[in-house]
Design an enzyme around this catalytic site. Sequence first.
Site, PDB file in Angstrom:
ATOM      1  N   LYS A 103      18.547  -6.466   9.236  1.00 34.87           N
ATOM      2  CA  LYS A 103      18.826  -6.605   7.805  1.00 34.87           C
ATOM      3  C   LYS A 103      19.852  -7.714   7.554  1.00 34.87           C
ATOM      4  CE  LYS A 103      15.973  -3.470   6.294  1.00 34.87           C
ATOM      5  NZ  LYS A 103      14.667  -3.921   5.761  1.00 34.87           N
ATOM      6  N   LEU A 149      15.090   6.903   1.311  1.00 39.65           N
ATOM      7  CA  LEU A 149      13.977   7.705   0.813  1.00 39.65           C
ATOM      8  C   LEU A 149      13.014   8.065   1.926  1.00 39.65           C
ATOM      9  CD1 LEU A 149      13.284   5.847  -2.494  1.00 39.65           C
ATOM     10  CD2 LEU A 149      13.684   8.276  -2.246  1.00 39.65           C
ATOM     11  N   VAL A 150      12.187   9.058   1.658  1.00 39.80           N
ATOM     12  CA  VAL A 150      11.163   9.425   2.627  1.00 39.80           C
ATOM     13  C   VAL A 150       9.964   8.499   2.441  1.00 39.80           C
ATOM     14  CG1 VAL A 150       9.585  11.227   3.380  1.00 39.80           C
ATOM     15  CG2 VAL A 150      11.861  11.841   2.562  1.00 39.80           C
ATOM     16  N   THR A 151       9.698   7.681   3.458  1.00 37.94           N
ATOM     17  CA  THR A 151       8.465   6.892   3.464  1.00 37.94           C
ATOM     18  C   THR A 151       7.869   7.003   4.864  1.00 37.94           C
ATOM     19  OG1 THR A 151       9.485   4.831   4.207  1.00 37.94           O
ATOM     20  CG2 THR A 151       9.393   5.186   1.825  1.00 37.94           C
ATOM     21  N   GLY A 175       5.209   3.091  -0.209  1.00 34.72           N
ATOM     22  CA  GLY A 175       6.659   2.924  -0.323  1.00 34.72           C
ATOM     23  C   GLY A 175       7.070   2.008  -1.475  1.00 34.72           C
ATOM     24  N   SER A 179       0.790  -1.230   0.000  1.00 35.73           N
ATOM     25  CA  SER A 179       0.000   0.000   0.000  1.00 35.73           C
ATOM     26  C   SER A 179       0.820   1.277   0.000  1.00 35.73           C
ATOM     27  CB  SER A 179      -0.923   0.001   1.221  1.00 35.73           C
ATOM     28  OG  SER A 179      -0.151  -0.117   2.393  1.00 35.73           O
ATOM     29  N   ASP A 214      -3.529  -8.288   8.757  1.00 36.35           N
ATOM     30  CA  ASP A 214      -2.204  -8.561   9.303  1.00 36.35           C
ATOM     31  C   ASP A 214      -1.489  -9.676   8.540  1.00 36.35           C
ATOM     32  OD1 ASP A 214       0.013  -8.842  10.830  1.00 36.35           O
ATOM     33  OD2 ASP A 214      -1.046  -9.475  12.661  1.00 36.35           O
ATOM     34  N   TYR A 230      22.338   3.054  11.712  1.00 42.64           N
ATOM     35  CA  TYR A 230      21.603   2.067  10.906  1.00 42.64           C
ATOM     36  C   TYR A 230      22.354   0.740  10.759  1.00 42.64           C
ATOM     37  CZ  TYR A 230      18.071   0.350   7.748  1.00 42.64           C
ATOM     38  OH  TYR A 230      17.067  -0.405   7.207  1.00 42.64           O
TER      39      TYR A 230
HETATM   40  P1  NAD Z   1       6.217   1.778   4.045  1.00 43.76           P
HETATM   41  O1  NAD Z   1       5.872   2.175   5.424  1.00 43.76           O
HETATM   42  O2  NAD Z   1       6.007   2.761   2.949  1.00 43.76           O
HETATM   43  O3  NAD Z   1       5.392   0.458   3.646  1.00 43.76           O
HETATM   44  C1  NAD Z   1       5.191  -0.583   4.570  1.00 43.76           C
HETATM   45  C2  NAD Z   1       4.086  -1.494   4.081  1.00 43.76           C
HETATM   46  O4  NAD Z   1       3.945  -2.570   5.018  1.00 43.76           O
HETATM   47  C3  NAD Z   1       2.703  -0.833   3.984  1.00 43.76           C
HETATM   48  O5  NAD Z   1       2.063  -1.320   2.816  1.00 43.76           O
HETATM   49  C4  NAD Z   1       1.975  -1.355   5.213  1.00 43.76           C
HETATM   50  O6  NAD Z   1       0.572  -1.430   5.065  1.00 43.76           O
HETATM   51  C5  NAD Z   1       2.579  -2.746   5.304  1.00 43.76           C
HETATM   52  N1  NAD Z   1       2.437  -3.370   6.626  1.00 43.76           N
HETATM   53  C6  NAD Z   1       2.979  -2.983   7.799  1.00 43.76           C
HETATM   54  N2  NAD Z   1       2.631  -3.851   8.785  1.00 43.76           N
HETATM   55  C7  NAD Z   1       1.855  -4.804   8.199  1.00 43.76           C
HETATM   56  C8  NAD Z   1       1.200  -5.968   8.681  1.00 43.76           C
HETATM   57  N3  NAD Z   1       1.256  -6.351   9.949  1.00 43.76           N
HETATM   58  N4  NAD Z   1       0.480  -6.698   7.792  1.00 43.76           N
HETATM   59  C9  NAD Z   1       0.390  -6.337   6.486  1.00 43.76           C
HETATM   60  N5  NAD Z   1       1.008  -5.260   5.984  1.00 43.76           N
HETATM   61  C10 NAD Z   1       1.736  -4.499   6.826  1.00 43.76           C
HETATM   62  O7  NAD Z   1       7.724   1.252   4.091  1.00 43.76           O
HETATM   63  P2  NAD Z   1       8.936   1.201   3.045  1.00 43.76           P
HETATM   64  O8  NAD Z   1       9.868   2.312   3.375  1.00 43.76           O
HETATM   65  O9  NAD Z   1       8.445   1.034   1.664  1.00 43.76           O
HETATM   66  O10 NAD Z   1       9.668  -0.125   3.534  1.00 43.76           O
HETATM   67  C11 NAD Z   1       9.599  -1.358   2.852  1.00 43.76           C
HETATM   68  C12 NAD Z   1      10.929  -2.082   2.975  1.00 43.76           C
HETATM   69  O11 NAD Z   1      11.935  -1.315   2.309  1.00 43.76           O
HETATM   70  C13 NAD Z   1      11.419  -2.267   4.417  1.00 43.76           C
HETATM   71  O12 NAD Z   1      12.039  -3.524   4.522  1.00 43.76           O
HETATM   72  C14 NAD Z   1      12.466  -1.178   4.549  1.00 43.76           C
HETATM   73  O13 NAD Z   1      13.425  -1.476   5.532  1.00 43.76           O
HETATM   74  C15 NAD Z   1      13.058  -1.196   3.168  1.00 43.76           C
HETATM   75  N6  NAD Z   1      13.852  -0.004   2.796  1.00 43.76           N
HETATM   76  C16 NAD Z   1      13.368   1.256   2.977  1.00 43.76           C
HETATM   77  C17 NAD Z   1      14.165   2.348   2.638  1.00 43.76           C
HETATM   78  C18 NAD Z   1      13.684   3.774   2.825  1.00 43.76           C
HETATM   79  O14 NAD Z   1      14.493   4.686   2.778  1.00 43.76           O
HETATM   80  N7  NAD Z   1      12.403   3.997   3.006  1.00 43.76           N
HETATM   81  C19 NAD Z   1      15.449   2.160   2.087  1.00 43.76           C
HETATM   82  C20 NAD Z   1      15.888   0.861   1.881  1.00 43.76           C
HETATM   83  C21 NAD Z   1      15.076  -0.209   2.246  1.00 43.76           C
HETATM   84 NA    NA Z   2       6.125  -1.048   1.092  1.00 42.11          NA
END
Ligand code: NAD
Ligand code: NA
Length: 398
Positions: free
Chosen positions: A246, A275-277, A52, A50, A112, A237
């Site tokens: 990780k 990135l900003v998420t 990121g 949903s 979930d 980190y």
């Molecule tokens: P995000 O918060 O945008 O997305 C997280 C998603 O997980 C959402 O769709 C949310 O609904 C879902 N979610 C959370 N708990 C849940 C549950 N219990 N059941 C079902 N769905 C659930 O996060 P993101 O930044 O896109 O992170 C995704 C991955 O990318 C992570 O592993 C993060 O560590 C990794 N990552 C992020 C970055 C960054 O800068 N944002 C950089 C590198 C890697």
């Molecule tokens: Na995601």
Amino acid sequence: MIIHPVIKGQVAKSCHPVGCGQAVAEQIAYVSRAPQIAKGPRKVLVLGASSGFGLASRISLAFGGARADTIGVAFERGPSDKGVGSAGWYNLIHFSHMARKEGLIARNFVGDAFAPDMRAKVADYIRNEFGGSVDLVVYSLATGARPDPETGELVRSTIKPIGTATRGYTINLEKDFLEEQCLEPATDQEIKDTVKVMGGEDWQSWISFLKGEGLLAEGFETLAFSYIGPERTYDIYHHGTLGRAKADLHQTADRIDAALKAQKGQAHVVVCKALVTKASVFIPGLSPYLLALFRVMKEMGLHEGCIEQMQRLYADTLYRADGTIPVDAERLVRIDDREQRADVQEKVAALLDKMTPETFRSIGDYEGYKGDFMKLNGFGLESVDYEADVDLDRYRME
Ligand code: NAD
Ligand code: NA
């Protein structure tokens, strides 16, 4: 109703359904004109679909050349007497609406992903209505808590250094200032719990379960996302609790990969750019780095958001015409290559040396950072009339 942004600290308490739709539409428009995925997967399951990287993956795989049918699992809230609900809820609705208009299957499961009954529901759907198997599972959950699969007790992750305390600035997005925080080192229990929540265990159990049910196609792929970053962020980190989780994820990829050999399957970890998420704004100490990084990468014409990263991942790396997947010495797929360039990091370091609570708005790209955060929640999009009435009844999850 008229919907305005409400921010508390690092959390958006409202979102704009029309703006969320517009943001999804912009991402679709981007992947439609970007270099296309040559020979991608047709049947995809995205866990964390949903927002990121998960949402961007789904958009890229559906609209960026592969024309994939997708199942999306996410934990989101719809509108209620408590409020409009969460941005991810509207993202799911808009994505499926647009994918179905293109003749693609786009099924959402809201709930979930850690719960066994969610697994069972998704498996039944794949078996009975999705053609019987999937070609790709993208694991993109980001969360602060998870029920322990054995005891059912809630386990929480923490974002802390390991070994020694560290100081760092966090951005207060509500009041636009940097606050200095002292982060005490994590206890052994906190490290263990963070690995439980954000490590590879749940990814592995999803894949073992689907494999046991016979739902993984020959040549199946699965991926999860990671971050490493430059040395100056290691304390918070890479060498901290999240980095430990990780590391566990990276080992899990090798285990899953080995278990998939018989059916010519593969598992990879993809190292992304910062990135900003919704999730990343919580990482204390990382925000000043992001402000500097955004400024430098934009000035050098190297900046990417989630959607640019994901389209490049699928089109250039994972599903290349020659069928090979480039990896580093640790078998990681690197799409953080531009962030990690020496010339980028040199410039970032110079900016960070000058960044203080007084200067961060002029030294770093605060406007870009906050703009991205607002956009995640459907605000600040040019084409949206924010004074117009929004009819929440129009938005139904199907
Ligand atoms: P995000 O918060 O945008 O997305 C997280 C998603 O997980 C959402 O769709 C949310 O609904 C879902 N979610 C959370 N708990 C849940 C549950 N219990 N059941 C079902 N769905 C659930 O996060 P993101 O930044 O896109 O992170 C995704 C991955 O990318 C992570 O592993 C993060 O560590 C990794 N990552 C992020 C970055 C960054 O800068 N944002 C950089 C590198 C890697
Ligand atoms: Na995601």
